[in-house]
Design an enzyme around this catalytic site. Sequence first.
Site, short mmCIF file in Angstrom:
data_model
loop_
_atom_site.label_atom_id
_atom_site.label_comp_id
_atom_site.label_asym_id
_atom_site.label_seq_id
_atom_site.Cartn_x
_atom_site.Cartn_y
_atom_site.Cartn_z
N LYS A 27 -10.83 -7.22 -9.07
CA LYS A 27 -10.56 -8.24 -10.08
C LYS A 27 -11.44 -9.47 -9.87
O LYS A 27 -12.06 -9.97 -10.80
CB LYS A 27 -9.08 -8.65 -10.05
CG LYS A 27 -8.70 -9.67 -11.12
CD LYS A 27 -7.25 -10.11 -11.00
CE LYS A 27 -6.30 -9.04 -11.42
NZ LYS A 27 -4.89 -9.50 -11.50
N GLU A 50 -13.32 -5.69 1.69
CA GLU A 50 -13.57 -4.26 1.88
C GLU A 50 -14.34 -3.67 0.70
O GLU A 50 -15.33 -2.94 0.89
CB GLU A 50 -12.25 -3.50 2.06
CG GLU A 50 -11.44 -3.89 3.28
CD GLU A 50 -10.42 -4.97 2.99
OE1 GLU A 50 -9.45 -5.09 3.75
OE2 GLU A 50 -10.59 -5.72 1.99
N GLY A 83 -1.91 -5.35 -8.86
CA GLY A 83 -2.77 -4.26 -8.39
C GLY A 83 -2.07 -2.92 -8.33
O GLY A 83 -2.60 -1.89 -8.76
N ARG A 84 -0.86 -2.91 -7.79
CA ARG A 84 -0.14 -1.64 -7.63
C ARG A 84 0.46 -1.14 -8.94
O ARG A 84 1.06 -0.07 -8.97
CB ARG A 84 0.93 -1.78 -6.55
CG ARG A 84 1.94 -2.88 -6.79
CD ARG A 84 2.77 -3.15 -5.54
NE ARG A 84 3.64 -4.30 -5.66
CZ ARG A 84 3.29 -5.56 -5.48
NH1 ARG A 84 2.02 -5.85 -5.19
NH2 ARG A 84 4.16 -6.55 -5.57
N GLU A 122 5.06 -2.60 -0.91
CA GLU A 122 4.42 -3.88 -1.19
C GLU A 122 5.26 -4.68 -2.17
O GLU A 122 5.27 -5.92 -2.13
CB GLU A 122 3.01 -3.66 -1.75
CG GLU A 122 2.16 -4.93 -1.76
CD GLU A 122 0.69 -4.65 -2.03
OE1 GLU A 122 -0.07 -4.51 -1.06
OE2 GLU A 122 0.31 -4.55 -3.22
N HIS A 162 7.72 22.87 7.11
CA HIS A 162 7.26 23.40 8.39
C HIS A 162 6.79 22.29 9.31
O HIS A 162 6.08 22.55 10.28
CB HIS A 162 6.16 24.43 8.16
CG HIS A 162 6.64 25.65 7.43
ND1 HIS A 162 7.12 26.77 8.07
CD2 HIS A 162 6.79 25.90 6.10
CE1 HIS A 162 7.51 27.67 7.18
NE2 HIS A 162 7.32 27.16 5.98
N LYS A 212 -5.83 -10.91 6.33
CA LYS A 212 -7.15 -11.08 5.71
C LYS A 212 -7.83 -12.35 6.20
O LYS A 212 -9.02 -12.36 6.54
CB LYS A 212 -7.01 -11.16 4.19
CG LYS A 212 -6.68 -9.85 3.49
CD LYS A 212 -6.65 -10.09 1.99
CE LYS A 212 -6.35 -8.85 1.20
NZ LYS A 212 -6.34 -9.11 -0.26
#
Length: 539
Positions: free
Chosen positions: A206, A212, A268-269, A354, A385, A505
């Site tokens: 954005k 990152e 964002g999510r 979050e 399993h 951050k």
Amino acid sequence: MAALNELSAWKALSDHHKQIAPIHLRELFDKDPQRAEKFSVEAAGIFLDYSKNRITDETVKLLLQLAEESGVKARRDAMFAGEKINITEKRAVLHVALRAPKDEKILVDGEDVVPAVHEVLDKMAAFSDRVRSGEWKGHTGKPIKNIINIGIGGSDLGPVMAYEALKHYSDRAKIFRFVSNVDGADFVEATVDLNPDETLFIISSKTFTTLETMTNANSAREWALKGLGGDESAIAKHFVAVSTNSEKVKAFGIDTANMFGFWDWVGGRYSMDSAIGLSTMLAIGPENFRALLAGFHEIDEHFRTAPFEKNLPVLLGLLAVWYNDFFGAQTVAILPYENYLKRFPAYLQQLTMESNGKHVTLAGEHVNYDTGPIYWGEPGTNGQHSFYQLIHQGTRLIPADFIAFVKAITPLGRHHDILLANVFAQTEALAFGKTPEQVKAEGTPDWLVPHRVFEGNRPSNTILAEELDPKTLGKLVALYEHSVFTQGAIWQIDSFDQWGVELGKVLAQRILGEIEDAKAPLKHDSSTTALIERYRKLK
């Protein structure tokens, strides 16, 4: 509003829990032959069987009363009306506008945002058609064969999940990859076998400043230029942006005509159905992407209009609160019996944790009850399993959501019947277990009986749909979005900020400078200082 644990419904649920906690699901089913029918709901093509939960009519009545007293309806209506319910960032929360039909009107600060949403969608569709048809050419005149989305958090998890979930509907002539981790291995492995002249990068950020994402974006830029003869003009043919920062996008070398925007009322999510979903549209095509949006919208409308006793997201949210706050269950297992949904649990981890991993109320007061459980899971039958042992015979109560489909997308012999048999068997085994008497009746030696007993009384939901297609995926995501909303509204927290990601951050930026300047003084605790010094020495 009164504190949550001062509400009459909360107090009544506390008392009710003491009464119901000792009762086994075997007894609940034995006493009520109509239980499966009573505790199931079908809406928008989704069938929810929640009868294998440790609940009675009274439980549901009190949970619905809790939703009423907590103001879930008012907060829901405020969200759909475009009010700024994200109070710490003073923002509206309008992911529902991303999938609203053209003829709807949703206002933010007096402006109808729906036309702008469809303008971006149309722009995405036109671009996708050009790339998918081969009309869009790279710098050397070759069509695009490889598409790499670079993002992190919601700019990565949503696109990755959607691509994997809808791979059956994707353009198999193209390669889609996703880079998020700042670990260089992520970028290197994504590009190691690709040609720059056939590769398109989508930079999803954005602000176009995320450390990152921009680190990976700059490495992509260098990789592309190296393979394209160093011509800076090539960037515009091999990079597009999903961003709102046109100045930085232009400085990077991307033509702002190929910048796809979104808005600060999109978290964002909650953004996979915005321009962040450009890679999804490139993979499955604009028509399928619009079907995905239609699925979202169908559940939005169900959540907005259905009475709470028949409201799928509300019921799921209330059950999550029931186990989290009254049974002390710390986790929820998400178990999709559909291999294409292998990234769905990871996607839900961000959506749920979050959103509701908060320790203060909307009023800024510290909560004195549990919020946000841990969500985790793997697709069936793989999980059976590995970790199902703990769910069946461990000491922790782990509510589980089983997600399955009546029809296989890729039918193959008996595979799907075996898969669904496992779904039904697991929920039955979790609920009813196997008593010592049943184990002994099988001829088991006395010494081995305790090891083979299944206590049962382990709760689960079963979510069934016809088949996994774009529309159904949209329904499933919206189902959990609004379940998360319901939980957050009851807990009186802001489900739409994420201040918890900020401190790390900030410290990382400071420490990065200290790592790159070996003479910089270190003013940290003794552990962090020693670790930085050790890395400086050994690197």
